[in-house]
Design a protein around this motif. Structure first.
Motif, short mmCIF file in Angstrom:
data_model
loop_
_atom_site.label_atom_id
_atom_site.label_comp_id
_atom_site.label_asym_id
_atom_site.label_seq_id
_atom_site.Cartn_x
_atom_site.Cartn_y
_atom_site.Cartn_z
N CYS A 245 5.04 3.45 -3.53
CA CYS A 245 5.66 2.16 -3.24
C CYS A 245 5.71 1.36 -4.54
CB CYS A 245 4.82 1.43 -2.19
SG CYS A 245 5.29 -0.30 -2.00
N ARG A 247 5.60 -1.67 -4.89
CA ARG A 247 4.79 -2.88 -4.81
C ARG A 247 3.29 -2.58 -4.83
NH1 ARG A 247 6.91 -5.80 0.13
NH2 ARG A 247 8.85 -6.45 -0.88
N CYS A 248 2.87 -1.58 -4.04
CA CYS A 248 1.42 -1.36 -3.88
C CYS A 248 0.98 0.03 -4.30
CB CYS A 248 1.01 -1.61 -2.43
SG CYS A 248 1.52 -0.28 -1.33
N CYS A 265 6.95 1.21 3.80
CA CYS A 265 5.61 1.32 3.26
C CYS A 265 4.63 0.79 4.31
CB CYS A 265 5.48 0.53 1.96
SG CYS A 265 3.77 0.48 1.38
N CYS A 268 2.43 -2.31 2.83
CA CYS A 268 2.92 -3.68 2.66
C CYS A 268 3.89 -4.16 3.73
CB CYS A 268 3.40 -4.01 1.26
SG CYS A 268 4.05 -2.80 0.22
ZN ZN Z 1 3.66 -0.88 -0.45
#
Ligand code: ZN
Length: 270
Positions: A245, A247-248, A265, A268
């Motif tokens: 992901c 983002r995370c 995901c 998140c």
């Molecule tokens: Zn994520």
């Protein structure tokens, strides 16, 4: 499959090329698309001038003083404007010849597209019951929430329903939910007003970015196979199963909802 950004890009391209042009002849090379092309077009469009090119959902509307030509690109359709002397290519089923020696050609290898006619004063079935345009003011912070009350389907299927909002296709549904941090498995009727507000903003942003991106690559509208391609757009989750992901760093998951692939995901989006 051409989605709203591709159709809007096509609309803008056509607007610049064929507005105010007069049709000198109409040619139907293959009549049977998803539905049959109306035979009267050869008569009724001759010597008519194109007033405006508009769009409703994924339908392109070529407007004349007496009605509208309503075109849908289906699964594999594309429209080009070329010099009329160019030989007809395979899968070019329909042609409008203009008074400036150019032609609009409708190309559709899989023939799921459609070319219909809507007379002034009538409304075609396919254009009835359509929800608001996602980029209009009409699609505001309350639209999704108001339509979601009592709905037990999942939120991804809900936003892809064209009676709720038009033009949120499969790719853009996954991308918008990721941007909004909302799980695609969430029940539509059990999602808060505030989360719908964030989702509305996300849908508008994802589609606007895709249209802007598309505009810069207009000349590459068709990929090497002649299929209308997706623009070299950066996708955050779609088609990224098991990849990290952005983002995370967690793993992107792929599931099937209403026979369509969904990517999200689990860390998140909740
Ligand atoms: Zn994520």
């Amino acid at each position: 499959m051409p989605e709203l950004p591709e159709v809007e890009t096509t609309r803008r391209g056509l607007e610049a090329l064929i507005t105010d042009k007069e049709i000198i002849s109409v040619h139907v090379y293959i009549k049977k698309l998803r539905w049959e092309i109306p035979t009267h077009l050869q008569r009724s469009l001759k010597n008519q001038t194109i007033i405006k090119i508009s769009r409703r959902g994924k339908y392109l509307l070529i407007e004349f003083k007496h009605g509208k030509l309503v075109m849908h690109l289906g699964m594999s359709g594309s429209i080009s404007v070329v010099p009329s002397y160019e030989p007809i290519k395979k899968h070019e089923h329909f042609e409008l010849k203009f008074n400036n020696s150019t032609s609009l050609r409708f190309n559709d290898p899989r023939r799921f597209g459609s070319i219909l006619w809507q007379e002034n004063g009538e409304q075609l079935k396919v254009l009835r019951n359509l929800g608001p345009e996602p980029l209009s003011y009409e699609f505001d912070n309350n639209s999704l929430y108001n339509s979601s009350i009592g709905k037990s389907k999942n939120i991804k299927t809900f936003i892809m329903d064209s009676s709720i909002v038009v033009g949120v296709g499969n790719i853009y549904a996954s991308e918008s939910l990721f941007l909004a941090g909302i799980s695609p498995k969430r029940i539509a009727g059990k999602t808060s007003k505030n989360r719908y507000k964030i989702l509305t903003k996300s849908i508008k942003k994802i589609l606007t970015d895709a249209i802007n991106n598309a505009g810069t690559t207009l000349n590459d509208f068709s990929d090497v196979d002649g299929n209308p391609g997706y623009f070299s757009q950066v996708l955050s989750v779609y088609n990224r199963e098991d990849m990290p992901c952005i983002r995370c760093n967690g793993k992107i998951k792929r599931i099937i909802q209403s026979q369509r692939a969904t990517y999200y995901c689990p860390l998140c989006q909740h």
